[in-house]
Write an enzyme that holds these catalytic residues in place. Structure first.
Site, PDB file in Angstrom:
ATOM      1  N   ARG A 106     -48.754 -27.128 -49.858  1.00 10.41           N
ATOM      2  CA  ARG A 106     -49.528 -25.952 -50.249  1.00 10.41           C
ATOM      3  C   ARG A 106     -50.447 -26.297 -51.409  1.00 10.41           C
ATOM      4  NH1 ARG A 106     -46.762 -20.130 -51.622  1.00 10.41           N
ATOM      5  NH2 ARG A 106     -45.977 -21.170 -53.493  1.00 10.41           N
ATOM      6  N   GLY A 108     -54.004 -24.100 -52.357  1.00  6.08           N
ATOM      7  CA  GLY A 108     -54.362 -22.767 -52.835  1.00  6.08           C
ATOM      8  C   GLY A 108     -53.540 -21.669 -52.185  1.00  6.08           C
ATOM      9  N   GLY A 109     -52.841 -21.989 -51.093  1.00  2.81           N
ATOM     10  CA  GLY A 109     -52.000 -21.000 -50.417  1.00  2.81           C
ATOM     11  C   GLY A 109     -52.765 -19.950 -49.622  1.00  2.81           C
ATOM     12  N   HIS A 110     -54.038 -20.229 -49.313  1.00  3.95           N
ATOM     13  CA  HIS A 110     -54.852 -19.212 -48.634  1.00  3.95           C
ATOM     14  C   HIS A 110     -54.802 -19.279 -47.120  1.00  3.95           C
ATOM     15  CE1 HIS A 110     -56.640 -16.704 -51.608  1.00  3.95           C
ATOM     16  NE2 HIS A 110     -57.037 -17.721 -52.344  1.00  3.95           N
ATOM     17  N   GLY A 178     -57.378 -28.518 -51.355  1.00 11.81           N
ATOM     18  CA  GLY A 178     -56.587 -29.285 -50.383  1.00 11.81           C
ATOM     19  C   GLY A 178     -56.712 -28.767 -48.962  1.00 11.81           C
ATOM     20  N   HIS A 180     -58.943 -26.296 -47.983  1.00 11.74           N
ATOM     21  CA  HIS A 180     -60.344 -25.968 -47.686  1.00 11.74           C
ATOM     22  C   HIS A 180     -61.125 -27.190 -47.211  1.00 11.74           C
ATOM     23  CE1 HIS A 180     -64.011 -23.573 -48.011  1.00 11.74           C
ATOM     24  NE2 HIS A 180     -64.572 -24.532 -48.722  1.00 11.74           N
ATOM     25  N   TYR A 477     -62.486 -21.816 -35.538  1.00 16.81           N
ATOM     26  CA  TYR A 477     -62.645 -22.556 -36.796  1.00 16.81           C
ATOM     27  C   TYR A 477     -61.277 -22.744 -37.449  1.00 16.81           C
ATOM     28  CZ  TYR A 477     -64.064 -23.335 -41.688  1.00 16.81           C
ATOM     29  OH  TYR A 477     -64.203 -23.827 -42.961  1.00 16.81           O
ATOM     30  N   TYR A 480     -60.098 -20.749 -40.352  1.00 16.60           N
ATOM     31  CA  TYR A 480     -59.796 -19.341 -40.081  1.00 16.60           C
ATOM     32  C   TYR A 480     -58.548 -19.318 -39.192  1.00 16.60           C
ATOM     33  CZ  TYR A 480     -64.476 -17.947 -41.788  1.00 16.60           C
ATOM     34  OH  TYR A 480     -65.602 -17.714 -42.539  1.00 16.60           O
TER      35      TYR A 480
HETATM   36  C1  LIG Z   1     -60.439 -15.035 -50.063  1.00 20.97           C
HETATM   37  C2  LIG Z   1     -60.727 -16.158 -49.093  1.00 20.97           C
HETATM   38  C3  LIG Z   1     -62.027 -16.636 -48.973  1.00 20.97           C
HETATM   39  C4  LIG Z   1     -62.316 -17.688 -48.105  1.00 20.97           C
HETATM   40  N1  LIG Z   1     -63.600 -18.130 -48.006  1.00 20.97           N
HETATM   41  C5  LIG Z   1     -63.866 -19.176 -47.202  1.00 20.97           C
HETATM   42  C6  LIG Z   1     -65.178 -19.702 -47.107  1.00 20.97           C
HETATM   43  O1  LIG Z   1     -66.107 -19.204 -47.732  1.00 20.97           O
HETATM   44  N2  LIG Z   1     -65.385 -20.766 -46.312  1.00 20.97           N
HETATM   45  C7  LIG Z   1     -64.371 -21.348 -45.608  1.00 20.97           C
HETATM   46  O2  LIG Z   1     -64.616 -22.351 -44.945  1.00 20.97           O
HETATM   47  N3  LIG Z   1     -63.124 -20.848 -45.665  1.00 20.97           N
HETATM   48  C8  LIG Z   1     -62.858 -19.788 -46.436  1.00 20.97           C
HETATM   49  N4  LIG Z   1     -61.579 -19.318 -46.488  1.00 20.97           N
HETATM   50  C9  LIG Z   1     -60.536 -19.980 -45.693  1.00 20.97           C
HETATM   51  C10 LIG Z   1     -60.004 -21.195 -46.423  1.00 20.97           C
HETATM   52  O3  LIG Z   1     -60.946 -22.236 -46.384  1.00 20.97           O
HETATM   53  C11 LIG Z   1     -58.729 -21.689 -45.744  1.00 20.97           C
HETATM   54  O4  LIG Z   1     -57.772 -20.674 -45.743  1.00 20.97           O
HETATM   55  C12 LIG Z   1     -58.186 -22.934 -46.439  1.00 20.97           C
HETATM   56  O5  LIG Z   1     -57.398 -23.682 -45.545  1.00 20.97           O
HETATM   57  C13 LIG Z   1     -57.370 -22.588 -47.657  1.00 20.97           C
HETATM   58  O6  LIG Z   1     -56.998 -23.727 -48.376  1.00 20.97           O
HETATM   59  P1  LIG Z   1     -55.816 -23.596 -49.445  1.00 20.97           P
HETATM   60  O7  LIG Z   1     -55.576 -24.913 -50.037  1.00 20.97           O
HETATM   61  O8  LIG Z   1     -56.103 -22.454 -50.340  1.00 20.97           O
HETATM   62  O9  LIG Z   1     -54.640 -23.124 -48.485  1.00 20.97           O
HETATM   63  P2  LIG Z   1     -53.161 -23.637 -48.172  1.00 20.97           P
HETATM   64  O10 LIG Z   1     -52.502 -22.444 -47.562  1.00 20.97           O
HETATM   65  O11 LIG Z   1     -52.529 -24.229 -49.366  1.00 20.97           O
HETATM   66  O12 LIG Z   1     -53.378 -24.772 -47.074  1.00 20.97           O
HETATM   67  C14 LIG Z   1     -54.010 -24.544 -45.835  1.00 20.97           C
HETATM   68  C15 LIG Z   1     -53.596 -25.666 -44.864  1.00 20.97           C
HETATM   69  O13 LIG Z   1     -53.935 -26.939 -45.417  1.00 20.97           O
HETATM   70  C16 LIG Z   1     -52.764 -27.719 -45.646  1.00 20.97           C
HETATM   71  N5  LIG Z   1     -52.895 -28.364 -46.949  1.00 20.97           N
HETATM   72  C17 LIG Z   1     -53.086 -27.754 -48.144  1.00 20.97           C
HETATM   73  N6  LIG Z   1     -53.167 -28.660 -49.127  1.00 20.97           N
HETATM   74  C18 LIG Z   1     -53.026 -29.874 -48.554  1.00 20.97           C
HETATM   75  C19 LIG Z   1     -53.023 -31.195 -49.079  1.00 20.97           C
HETATM   76  N7  LIG Z   1     -53.166 -31.442 -50.388  1.00 20.97           N
HETATM   77  N8  LIG Z   1     -52.840 -32.219 -48.215  1.00 20.97           N
HETATM   78  C20 LIG Z   1     -52.675 -31.998 -46.882  1.00 20.97           C
HETATM   79  N9  LIG Z   1     -52.674 -30.755 -46.348  1.00 20.97           N
HETATM   80  C21 LIG Z   1     -52.852 -29.698 -47.172  1.00 20.97           C
HETATM   81  C22 LIG Z   1     -51.619 -26.723 -45.631  1.00 20.97           C
HETATM   82  O14 LIG Z   1     -50.397 -27.343 -45.305  1.00 20.97           O
HETATM   83  C23 LIG Z   1     -52.098 -25.718 -44.597  1.00 20.97           C
HETATM   84  O15 LIG Z   1     -51.878 -26.235 -43.307  1.00 20.97           O
HETATM   85  C24 LIG Z   1     -61.278 -18.267 -47.341  1.00 20.97           C
HETATM   86  C25 LIG Z   1     -59.990 -17.773 -47.456  1.00 20.97           C
HETATM   87  C26 LIG Z   1     -59.702 -16.718 -48.296  1.00 20.97           C
HETATM   88  C27 LIG Z   1     -58.319 -16.195 -48.357  1.00 20.97           C
END
Ligand SMILES: Cc1cc2nc3c(=O)[nH]c(=O)nc-3n(C[C@H](O)[C@H](O)[C@H](O)COP(=O)(O)OP(=O)(O)OC[C@H]3O[C@@H](n4cnc5c(N)ncnc54)[C@H](O)[C@@H]3O)c2cc1C
Ligand SMILES: *[C@@H]1O[C@H](CO)[C@@H](O)[C@H](O)[C@H]1NC(C)=O
Ligand SMILES: *[C@@H]1O[C@H](CO)[C@@H](O)[C@H](O)[C@H]1NC(C)=O
Ligand SMILES: *[C@@H]1O[C@H](CO)[C@@H](O)[C@H](O)[C@H]1NC(C)=O
Ligand SMILES: *[C@@H]1O[C@H](CO)[C@@H](O)[C@H](O)[C@H]1NC(C)=O
Ligand SMILES: *[C@@H]1O[C@H](CO)[C@@H](O)[C@H](O)[C@H]1NC(C)=O
Length: 537
Positions: A106, A108-110, A178, A180, A477, A480
């Site tokens: 995890r 950003g957890g998004h 990570g 994104h 995508y 998403y």
């Molecule tokens: C408010 C909001 C706005 C957004 N805006 C956009 C946007 O403008 N453009 C866009 O493209 N997307 C957007 N998104 C979607 C976003 O890009 C994805 O949800 C993205 O995967 C989130 O990354 P995270 O690290 O926060 O999430 P996480 O939940 O931490 O990880 C998402 C996935 O990636 C894996 N992962 C995370 N970190 C790592 C790591 N270090 N190594 C290997 N795998 C890892 C996780 O296991 C999971 O499978 C948005 C989402 C939200 C909630």
């Protein structure tokens, strides 16, 4: 205050007392394993949160971003590890392998479906939030950014060093690097500069064997895969070295809302013919949602007569207002953009504007890691290659009004996106796409009934759009995340199951991802509900 030594002693005692209680045996075995590893031995009390730890729930919830997965019945991790360095990651991988437990990563957890912190089998969370250093080098226009950093932190750090550099990533400041970047993140600079993954020069990853690999050591195939194939199938991404892009000192933004009563059908219909062709300094997003009409005598609250659809055109132009007006006058006069609609500002101010902060908000707000109001939500995606005819749009408006909650976001493509080949990165949705659709529903009501109702609304819109969107495969995508489009038995992860979602997310790149996976992680240690499977040996 307790001294560190006393804490260690307390911890040791608690470990001993745990080790015979069967319900805690899994936790004990794992901690024992970390205890036996010189890399983690002395730091367990700083980086391991078991279910009995008083901070366990708050650590779990800190980066839990969709309350749909915040219920008492959602399966909890057996423990959470919060590494402070790469050696901690290596030890965690090694122990998870030994104990045969699923490891979820995890940043950003998004993840829209909670894939980074939810599972249906016993699992451990590797939570990357401590690893978030950002080193910007303006001289060579690059930055090393660790995967636990947020996009807001990245933008802020770039801005502190240069007012004319930026990075073409997403608009949500709390999104983690990570997930994104490894999932091919995009933002409002994509028509000019492409995606995040089109602007990466190096990376660092820890693989299933615990090796720390940079681009040279991992080779071009794996480096290709972690630029859009999703990091979580291949290893733990530690950091990316990104290529900054040059932004002008003055950019222009606008937001124009129009309803059905203001001929929005004509404007949206026309927009589809210019969206991906207009000057690539201009990015326009359409936010399409149900709205309440301004009160008239005939409108009653209880029927649909008082309802309409509002489309908000949200834009970023890389240049000043006069430049923007000459573009829209020549290529999209139907919008009726005027000078009064245009707001000139610096690029960093446009980041705040797009994130809906009020004018005058300090750039420091980008450093805040918790900003979003936590609604329950569901998202889906589609790609559109031919314009929707007017009667198709009218049917869509009718559905949106009927349903009452769900809406859509259209994101224009074209420009640089059309000049990059489908196989350049795992992200295949390039030339030929007019725009991408995001379906959304956000709600505040608790409970399974509301959840079912609003999730179903996004599916109804998705189903309505079938004739108009990409087919064979119906593209989606990765960032998403949508578990509706196929999942794999968590842990078994067969090729045929994975191909269903794999073709939608990656098209022809899916098989190359499988090949990379087979080479780097043949035992399928890194896996989740929608990961890339290795071929059986
Ligand atoms: C408010 C909001 C706005 C957004 N805006 C956009 C946007 O403008 N453009 C866009 O493209 N997307 C957007 N998104 C979607 C976003 O890009 C994805 O949800 C993205 O995967 C989130 O990354 P995270 O690290 O926060 O999430 P996480 O939940 O931490 O990880 C998402 C996935 O990636 C894996 N992962 C995370 N970190 C790592 C790591 N270090 N190594 C290997 N795998 C890892 C996780 O296991 C999971 O499978 C948005 C989402 C939200 C909630
Ligand atoms: C978990 O709880 C114990 C005892 O309450 C404490 O000593 C330890 O530091 C905690 N672990 C973490 C990572 O905070
Ligand atoms: C999760 O639930 C707790 C209450 O149990 C609440 O305090 C917290 O804000 C919730 N977090 C999210 C993201 O829903
Ligand atoms: C909508 O279109 C009609 C017919 O073309 C026109 O008469 C009317 O003025 C338009 N309304 C607005 C608000 O632009
Ligand atoms: C209602 O009227 C206001 C002011 O004229 C306008 O800004 C807004 O867009 C209107 N809303 C709808 C749904 O028509
Ligand atoms: C934003 O605020 C600044 C002063 O803080 C002001 O000069 C500027 O005109 C404002 N812009 C808008 C669009 O309101």
């Amino acid at each position: 205050m307790y001294s560190p030594k006393l804490l260690l002693l307390l911890l040791l005692c608690s470990l001993n007392s745990y080790s015979f209680a069967s319900s805690d045996s899994f936790y004990d075995t794992f901690v024992q394993c970390l205890w036996n590893n010189p890399k983690t031995k002395d730091e367990i009390s700083k980086i391991v949160y078991g279910p009995k730890n008083s901070s366990f729930t708050s650590v779990l919830q800190e980066y839990l971003r969709n309350p749909r997965f915040n219920t008492s019945t959602t399966r909890k991790p057996s423990l959470i590890v919060t590494p402070l360095n790469k050696a901690h990651i290596q030890a965690t991988i090694s122990c998870s392998k030994k104990i045969r437990v699923q490891l979820k990563i995890r940043s950003g957890g998004h993840d829209y479906e909670g894939v980074s912190y939810v599972s249906d089998v016993p699992f451990v969370i590797l939570d990357m939030f401590n690893l978030r250093s950002i080193k910007v080098n303006i001289k060579d226009e690059t930055a090393w950014v660790q995967s636990g950093a947020t996009l807001g932190e990245l933008y802020y750090k770039i801005w502190r060093k240069s007012k004319v550099h930026g990075y073409p990533a997403g608009v949500g400041p709390t999104v983690g690097v990570g997930g994104h970047i490894s999932g091919a993140g995009y933002g409002n600079l994509l028509r000019k500069f492409g995606l995040t993954v089109d602007n990466i020069v190096d990376a660092q990853i820890v693989d299933a064997k615990g090796r720390v690999l940079d681009r040279k050591a991992m080779g071009e195939d794996l480096f290709w895969a972690i630029r859009g194939g999703g990091g979580a199938s291949f290893g733990v991404v530690l950091a990316y070295k990104i290529k900054l892009v040059r932004v002008p000192p003055v950019v222009t933004v606008f937001r124009i809302a129009k309803t059905l009563e203001e001929n929005v059908t004509d404007i949206v219909h026309r927009w589809q013919f210019v969206a991906n062709k207009i000057d690539e300094n201009l990015f326009v997003r359409l936010l399409v949602q149900p709205a309440t009409k301004n009160r008239t005598n005939s409108a009653k609250k209880s029927d649909n007569k008082g309802k309409t659809v509002r489309v908000t055109f949200i834009a970023l132009f890389l240049g000043d207002a006069n430049g923007l007006l000459s573009v829209t006058k020549a290529q999209f006069p139907e919008l009726g953009l005027t000078k009064q609609d245009c707001i000139e500002m610096s690029w960093i101010q446009s980041v705040l504007y797009w994130a809906n902060f009020k004018n005058g908000t300090s750039e420091k707000v980008l450093l805040e890691r918790k900003l979003d109001s936590e609604s329950f939500f569901k998202r889906k995606s589609d790609y559109l290659k031919t314009p929707i005819p007017k009667d198709g749009l009218e049917g869509l408006w009718k559905k949106i009004i009927e349903l009452g909650k769900a809406g859509l976001v259209f994101n224009a493509y074209g420009g640089k996106m059309s000049r990059i080949s489908e196989s350049d990165t795992p992200f295949p949705h390039r030339d030929g796409n007019i725009f991408k659709i995001q379906y959304f529903a956000n709600w505040k009501e608790e409970g399974a009934e509301a959840e079912k109702k609003y999730m179903e609304q996004t599916r109804t819109l998705y189903s309505y759009m079938t004739p108009y969107v990409s087919k064979n495969p119906r593209e989606a995508y990765l960032n998403y995340r949508d578990l509706d489009i196929g999942t794999t038995n968590n842990g078994k992860n067969t090729y045929n199951e994975a191909k269903v979602y794999g073709m939608k997310y990656f098209k022809g790149n899916f098989d190359r991802l499988v090949k990379v996976k087979t080479a780097i992680d043949p035992e399928n240690f890194f896996r989740n509900e929608q990961s890339i499977p290795p071929l059986p040996s």
